[in-house]
Design a protein around this motif. Structure first.
Motif, short mmCIF file in Angstrom:
data_model
loop_
_atom_site.label_atom_id
_atom_site.label_comp_id
_atom_site.label_asym_id
_atom_site.label_seq_id
_atom_site.Cartn_x
_atom_site.Cartn_y
_atom_site.Cartn_z
N GLU A 90 -27.64 99.79 -23.51
CA GLU A 90 -27.73 98.71 -22.60
C GLU A 90 -27.13 97.49 -23.18
N ILE A 91 -27.31 97.08 -24.23
CA ILE A 91 -26.72 95.93 -24.81
C ILE A 91 -25.41 96.15 -25.27
N ALA A 92 -25.21 97.30 -25.94
CA ALA A 92 -23.90 97.71 -26.62
C ALA A 92 -22.77 97.78 -25.38
N LEU A 93 -22.92 98.43 -24.39
CA LEU A 93 -22.00 98.81 -23.37
C LEU A 93 -21.57 97.56 -22.39
N THR A 94 -22.94 96.76 -22.20
CA THR A 94 -22.53 95.63 -21.35
C THR A 94 -21.64 94.78 -22.16
N ALA A 95 -22.21 94.34 -23.40
CA ALA A 95 -21.38 93.33 -24.23
C ALA A 95 -19.85 93.70 -24.29
N LEU A 96 -19.79 95.03 -24.44
CA LEU A 96 -18.57 95.65 -24.73
C LEU A 96 -17.51 95.41 -23.46
N LEU A 97 -18.16 95.87 -22.39
CA LEU A 97 -17.22 96.01 -21.08
C LEU A 97 -17.21 94.62 -20.44
N ASP A 98 -18.03 93.58 -20.47
CA ASP A 98 -18.27 92.31 -20.12
C ASP A 98 -16.94 91.63 -20.87
N ARG A 99 -17.21 91.64 -22.13
CA ARG A 99 -16.17 90.99 -22.83
C ARG A 99 -14.82 91.42 -23.02
N CYS A 100 -14.74 92.65 -22.64
CA CYS A 100 -13.13 93.32 -22.65
C CYS A 100 -12.96 93.97 -21.36
N PRO A 101 -12.90 93.36 -20.19
CA PRO A 101 -12.64 93.87 -19.03
C PRO A 101 -11.24 94.69 -18.85
N GLY A 102 -10.40 94.54 -19.76
CA GLY A 102 -9.15 95.13 -19.82
C GLY A 102 -9.02 96.32 -20.83
N LEU A 103 -10.39 96.59 -21.16
CA LEU A 103 -10.28 97.81 -22.29
C LEU A 103 -9.85 99.21 -21.36
N ARG A 104 -8.91 99.78 -22.54
CA ARG A 104 -8.19 101.01 -21.77
C ARG A 104 -7.96 102.04 -23.28
N LEU A 105 -8.05 103.21 -22.69
CA LEU A 105 -7.64 104.17 -23.94
C LEU A 105 -6.08 104.23 -24.13
N THR A 106 -5.97 104.26 -25.43
CA THR A 106 -4.42 104.32 -25.91
C THR A 106 -4.04 105.74 -26.25
N GLU A 107 -5.01 106.82 -26.16
CA GLU A 107 -4.71 108.15 -26.47
C GLU A 107 -5.80 108.92 -25.98
N PRO A 108 -5.65 110.34 -25.55
CA PRO A 108 -6.89 111.14 -25.15
C PRO A 108 -7.78 111.19 -26.41
N PRO A 109 -9.22 110.78 -25.82
CA PRO A 109 -10.09 110.94 -27.03
C PRO A 109 -10.32 112.28 -27.37
N VAL A 110 -10.69 112.39 -28.68
CA VAL A 110 -10.86 113.87 -29.37
C VAL A 110 -12.50 113.86 -29.75
N TYR A 111 -12.98 115.15 -29.42
CA TYR A 111 -14.19 115.23 -30.08
C TYR A 111 -14.11 116.02 -31.37
N ALA A 112 -15.16 115.69 -32.15
CA ALA A 112 -15.24 116.03 -33.27
C ALA A 112 -16.02 117.62 -33.52
N ASP A 113 -15.58 118.52 -34.48
CA ASP A 113 -16.48 119.67 -34.47
C ASP A 113 -17.61 119.41 -35.25
N VAL A 114 -18.72 118.93 -34.73
CA VAL A 114 -19.95 118.63 -35.19
C VAL A 114 -21.03 119.21 -34.48
N TYR A 115 -20.86 120.24 -33.75
CA TYR A 115 -22.09 120.78 -33.11
C TYR A 115 -23.01 121.39 -33.85
N HIS A 116 -24.32 121.06 -33.45
CA HIS A 116 -24.77 120.88 -32.13
C HIS A 116 -24.96 119.44 -31.79
N PHE A 117 -24.52 118.60 -32.62
CA PHE A 117 -24.18 117.35 -31.91
C PHE A 117 -22.97 117.28 -30.89
N HIS A 118 -22.71 116.38 -30.24
CA HIS A 118 -21.36 116.43 -29.51
C HIS A 118 -20.98 114.87 -29.30
#
Length: 383
Positions: A346-374
């Motif tokens: 709650e705190i991390a995402l609210t602070a990040l998105l409130d402080r950085c309203p223009g936050l945008r991805l600069t390249e497609p996100p890539v998932y790591a090969d860490v299964y069974h975590f994701h």
């Protein structure tokens, strides 16, 4: 029972496991997952029922510990996550006595301050949000909760990263040796912290756990060490992945402005932990299959979250949804750190998105090969 084949290290699965889960869920509440060598529970009904069924437990059948993994399994032998009643009941009660709601809520001001400090340090231009924000926030939070100096956070992070490699199907001998070395170093560090604090008063969680250790009904030192390692490893790893997965999802779906931040829908839609195993403690028949004592069943937590029988239109991210999920597990092993995880997210995402309203991805996100975590390998963004 349907048998399904899916390599959990296949690149397509690593980047998007949900088509396989949809296929598995449609095949029935229980399927045989060939590569895992066990039966998997796929539907929300089956996953929830097995997690709550005390005829299934977490203690695996006895096995001979390899010589090069003595330190790692020495920690696992006393971990709350790997125990069944009556020992689990006693240990969880002692931990909850110290890990109170009030102690978690008291972290709010420090969590908010840490989030803003990290945001203040964001560089100009594209950068990876995970090392800049996602990883340091939870490790600093848990270190401060336990009363550790911020300077040890890099060591805690390195030990945690090495140890959690043990839970991945693609681990190597080098991974195992690194995990064992990390377990030994982590244990030695905590042992020294216990020795330095014994007999002293403190408001931190480690001091509270030491106090429980010193009472008549107490944590032994090995239990105390394993508990601290579990809080760091489980709490840090899952929270980092959820922050990354959550930011990715909110940005990709145009939901970053939604308030409150939809933490529960993030946890349902793209959770950090996808598999949680149980072993039959006795002969038990569920969903048309009889398990013999010692048989394993893998509860597919992420599949349960996408079950259309529980959630309408489950593959659509809906920030206004009153989300139901099994991402914190269930039954006796429901995540003891869930209140802290929810507060951090709650705190991390609210602070990040409130402080950085223009936050945008600069390249497609890539998932790591860490299964069974994701979780993501990197999350390149620009503010």
């Amino acid at each position: 029972m349907t048998q399904l084949s899916q390599d959990p290290t296949a690149p397509g699965f690593v980047q998007d496991p949900y088509p396989f889960y949809a296929r598995a869920c449609a095949a029935g509440p229980l399927v045989r997952w060939e590569e895992y060598g066990a039966i998997a529970a796929t539907t929300a009904e089956a996953v929830t029922a097995i997690l709550k069924d005390r005829r299934f437990g977490r203690e695996a059948p006895p096995f001979e510990v390899p010589g090069h993994l003595g330190a790692f399994y020495g920690v696992e032998a006393h971990s709350l996550l790997e125990l069944d009643p009556p020992r689990h009941t006693r240990l969880r009660g002692l931990i909850l006595r110290a890990f109170t709601t009030a102690r978690v809520e008291a972290l709010r001001p420090a969590l908010e301050a840490t989030a803003h400090e990290l945001i203040d340090a964001f560089p100009a231009g594209p950068f990876d949000l995970l090392p800049a924000f996602g990883a340091p926030l939870p490790v600093l939070t848990i270190a401060r909760l336990l009363g550790f100096d911020d300077a040890v956070a890099p060591d805690l992070l390195a030990w945690s990263n090495a140890m959690v490699r043990m839970y991945q199907p693609a681990r190597s001998r080098a991974d195992e040796e690194a995990a064992n070395a990390a377990a030994g170093a982590f244990s030695a560090f905590i042992r020294s912290e216990i020795a330095s604090r014994r007999g002293k008063t403190g408001d931190d969680l480690l001091s509270a756990l030491i106090a429980a250790h010193d009472e008549a009904d107490r944590l032994t030192e090995p239990e105390l060490i394993s508990t601290v390692i579990l809080l760091l490893n489980a709490g840090h790893e899952a929270t980092v992945h959820t922050i990354g997965n959550g930011v990715k999802t909110l940005l990709e779906t145009g939901s970053a402005a939604h308030r409150p931040v939809p933490v529960e829908e993030i946890l349902r839609f793209d959770p950090p932990l996808h598999v949680f195993a149980r072993w039959a403690r006795e002969e038990v028949t569920v969903f048309g299959h009889t398990f013999a004592p010692g048989d394993r069943v893998d509860c597919l937590l992420a599949s349960a979250g996408r079950d259309p029988a529980m959630v309408p239109d489950p593959n659509r991210f809906d920030p206004g949804r009153a989300a139901k999920h099994a991402s914190f597990g269930g039954g006796l092993h429901f995540c003891v750190g869930a209140p802290l995880a929810r507060l951090e997210l709650e705190i991390a995402l609210t602070a990040l998105l409130d402080r950085c309203p223009g936050l945008r991805l600069t390249e497609p996100p890539v998932y790591a090969d860490v299964y069974h975590f994701h979780g993501l390998e990197r999350l390149m963004v620009e503010v």
